[in-house]
Design a protein around this motif. Structure first.
Motif, mmCIF file in Angstrom:
data_model
loop_
_atom_site.group_PDB
_atom_site.id
_atom_site.type_symbol
_atom_site.label_atom_id
_atom_site.label_comp_id
_atom_site.label_asym_id
_atom_site.label_seq_id
_atom_site.Cartn_x
_atom_site.Cartn_y
_atom_site.Cartn_z
ATOM 1 N N HIS A 10 -9.819 1.787 -3.117
ATOM 2 C CA HIS A 10 -9.575 2.421 -1.741
ATOM 3 C C HIS A 10 -10.539 3.178 -1.210
ATOM 4 O O HIS A 10 -10.240 4.028 -0.002
ATOM 5 C CB HIS A 10 -7.955 3.031 -1.872
ATOM 6 N N GLY A 69 -13.702 -4.302 8.444
ATOM 7 C CA GLY A 69 -14.029 -4.289 7.102
ATOM 8 C C GLY A 69 -15.026 -3.874 6.673
ATOM 9 O O GLY A 69 -15.776 -4.030 5.656
ATOM 10 N N ARG A 107 -16.304 -4.981 -3.555
ATOM 11 C CA ARG A 107 -14.982 -4.656 -2.792
ATOM 12 C C ARG A 107 -15.224 -5.427 -1.542
ATOM 13 O O ARG A 107 -16.072 -5.621 -0.832
ATOM 14 C CB ARG A 107 -15.005 -3.353 -3.054
ATOM 15 N N SER A 108 -13.942 -5.484 -1.053
ATOM 16 C CA SER A 108 -13.696 -6.019 0.421
ATOM 17 C C SER A 108 -12.470 -5.966 0.934
ATOM 18 O O SER A 108 -11.454 -5.427 0.219
ATOM 19 C CB SER A 108 -13.981 -7.565 0.316
ATOM 20 N N ARG A 128 -6.828 -5.367 0.553
ATOM 21 C CA ARG A 128 -8.073 -4.721 -0.299
ATOM 22 C C ARG A 128 -8.312 -5.519 -1.495
ATOM 23 O O ARG A 128 -7.081 -6.113 -2.076
ATOM 24 C CB ARG A 128 -7.737 -3.183 -0.568
ATOM 25 N N GLU A 129 -9.327 -5.773 -1.929
ATOM 26 C CA GLU A 129 -9.845 -6.750 -3.179
ATOM 27 C C GLU A 129 -10.988 -5.798 -3.846
ATOM 28 O O GLU A 129 -11.777 -5.388 -3.140
ATOM 29 C CB GLU A 129 -10.168 -8.027 -2.770
ATOM 30 N N ARG A 166 -10.173 -4.565 4.499
ATOM 31 C CA ARG A 166 -9.532 -3.358 5.206
ATOM 32 C C ARG A 166 -8.163 -3.410 4.930
ATOM 33 O O ARG A 166 -7.460 -2.269 4.454
ATOM 34 C CB ARG A 166 -9.882 -3.077 6.601
ATOM 35 N N TYR A 187 -0.477 -2.761 -7.112
ATOM 36 C CA TYR A 187 -1.517 -3.742 -7.054
ATOM 37 C C TYR A 187 -1.450 -4.986 -7.947
ATOM 38 O O TYR A 187 -0.436 -5.030 -8.788
ATOM 39 C CB TYR A 187 -2.926 -2.989 -7.562
ATOM 40 N N ARG A 209 0.627 -1.066 0.103
ATOM 41 C CA ARG A 209 -0.016 0.075 0.038
ATOM 42 C C ARG A 209 0.931 1.204 0.194
ATOM 43 O O ARG A 209 0.548 2.172 -0.646
ATOM 44 C CB ARG A 209 -0.926 -0.051 1.298
ATOM 45 N N ARG A 267 -15.851 -1.242 4.342
ATOM 46 C CA ARG A 267 -15.384 -1.596 2.892
ATOM 47 C C ARG A 267 -15.925 -2.592 2.308
ATOM 48 O O ARG A 267 -16.311 -2.353 0.954
ATOM 49 C CB ARG A 267 -13.937 -2.131 2.996
#
Length: 505
Positions: free
Chosen positions: A339, A361, A377-378, A383-384, A380, A281, A276, A364
């Protein structure tokens, strides 16, 4: 196939035969003993005769296998005939081709040969493997198969004429320094580091040096894993061509993949915690036929669309995979998916009442739907962002355990082809999950109904004449136009074949 094919494929067997029958001579030479002693001299003729017979049988088998292996591209099919005792014919429909690869193992590269693989939608492994052709023949055959799979109109007077190779335009490249940095900052490095610290602490506390021996297999496994990932990801480049997305990578064994437009079933953008700070990515995809690869390392390499890249690289890849994002502001929607938090970008997240189930999460975890794809998205820390084109949704399922029932949430699972990506919306509110279940079913049904053919060119530009490359048009601009949701104008100026307007309800 090329006449050198049987020896490139069977060199391991020939080497094994030579080692088995020549190991006595080799051992004697290493030990400084006479090669021909009385005892060995009596066996030498039998060993030479047995080795010669085995070698002759192996060579004859390789030659017969090569002689009776033939392929044909005709009538909408690729057919491969093999076998001289037990005959076999395999065929694949061209309009079902999902991806096509050109692989060059190290020995094949020395001889200038390549192996051609292509996957079909209903195959658990490579449907057709042609090993080996010259590199020029492999490229020519790839261009012909992709043109036929796309539904390009051919000259009636020459129906079996080969199609010229389409030009390509570079999109991105991964420098080796970034690849090495991503390996050093990977999750497995953290686990090995923690294991090393634990071993040192235990050795100091118990005064037992035996804990260090546990690091040896871990270090060997880590080195092998690092080498495999570096070898597969070295010199990774992505380019766009009228016949699809082209990927090239490999240090010793090189591979060139071509993914036709619309063949990617699901895409996932991931970001580990250690990446991050550097803004890196990774992108993985599900493609029909790739999920059943027996070799896990090979399957991981073939399903990786970007091993490591920056945000601009991610947006460039997304523009290629989903040229019509289905939203007037794709940068905001995709940025919120990568993000964002809470309802940024139109995402619907886990209700506040269920925050105890995912205290880090829940803000998110969420989803957003555009006209062309569902975004999930999922995470914290890890990240995906998962993207599923509507027409690639094969079925859906709602999951709700007793704890989820207590908090009135449910998980929605979208079923696509087998692969590293599992689209799963976690801990959505009951009302939102049920509404999304019905809405996504309708969107998928409508998208599949509008997709009336497997030939992607017929879907995006019916009746398009052949360009100079044998495929529709010549790119006049980079893929960033697609990411900005601005279609090119004019029939011959389309940078990427798009499906714009097909999935709008």
């Amino acid at each position: 196939m090329h006449p050198a094919s049987p020896f490139v494929r069977g060199w391991v067997a020939l080497a094994a035969i030579g080692f088995f029958f020549g190991r006595d001579v080799f051992e004697r030479a290493l030990q400084g003993r006479p090669i021909l002693e009385d005892e060995f001299a009596g066996r030498a003729p039998w060993l030479l005769a047995g080795g010669g017979i085995m070698l002759a049988i192996a060579v004859l088998g390789f030659i017969l296998t090569w002689y009776f292996t033939k392929y044909q591209v005709s009538g909408g099919y690729v057919r491969v005939n093999t076998g001289f005792i037990f005959r076999q014919q395999r065929q694949a429909r061209l309009d079902r081709v999902q991806a096509i690869d050109i692989e060059q193992p190290l020995l094949a590269r020395i001889f200038g040969l390549a192996e051609l693989k292509f996957e079909v939608a209903d195959a658990g492994e490579s449907a057709v493997r042609l090993a080996y052709l010259t590199m020029d023949e492999a490229r020519q055959l790839r261009a012909t198969i992709l043109a036929r799979a796309a539904g390009v109109a051919v000259d009636p007077s020459r129906p079996d004429a080969p199609a010229p190779e389409a030009p390509e335009y570079p999109v991105l490249a991964v420098p080796p320094s970034r690849l090495i940095g991503s390996l050093l900052l990977s999750e497995q490095s953290v686990f090995v580091l923690l294991g090393g610290v634990a071993s040192v602490v235990l050795s100091a506390v118990t005064d037992n040096r035996g804990f260090y021996f546990y690091l040896i297999p871990a270090a060997l496994g880590l080195a092998a894993s690092y080498w495999n990932l570096f070898n597969k990801g070295y010199n990774f480049t992505a380019a766009i061509s009228p016949d699809g997305i082209r990927l090239r990578y490999g240090l010793l064994d090189t591979q060139a993949q071509t993914l036709p437009p619309g063949r990617i079933q699901t895409l996932k953008v991931g970001q580990p915690p250690l990446w991050r700070a550097l803004g890196w990515y990774r992108i993985q995809v599900n493609v029909a036929g790739y999920g059943g690869v027996e070799n896990a390392a090979e399957g991981s390499a073939r399903t990786t669309l970007l091993p490591v890249g920056r945000l601009e690289d991610v947006m460039a890849i997304l523009a290629l995979v989903l040229p019509d994002p289905g939203t007037p502001d794709p940068a905001a929607v995709f940025g919120a998916g990568l993000h964002g938090m809470d309802s940024e970008g139109g995402f619907v997240t886990t209700p506040r009442r269920a925050r105890l189930l995912a205290p880090l999460g829940w803000r998110r975890n969420g989803f957003a739907a555009t006209d062309t794809a569902l975004l999930i998205r999922s995470g914290r820390w890890w990240r995906e962002l998962v993207m599923v084109p509507h027409q690639r949704t094969q079925s859906l399922a709602l999951h709700q355990g007793p704890l989820a029932r207590r908090f009135r949430v449910a998980d929605l699972v979208l079923h696509t082809t087998v692969g590293p990506v599992t689209p799963r919306l976690r801990q959505a509110g009951e009302e939102q999950a049920l509404a999304l279940f019905d809405a996504q079913s309708a969107r998928a049904r409508l998208a599949r109904k509008r997709q009336t053919t497997e030939q992607w060119l017929a879907q995006v530009a019916p009746g398009t004449p052949l360009g100079d490359a044998g495929l529709p048009g010549k790119p006049a601009a980079g893929p960033e136009l697609a990411s900005e949701h601005q279609p090119a104008e004019g029939p011959a100026e389309t940078p990427i074949p798009t499906q714009k307007g097909q999935h709008h309800g």
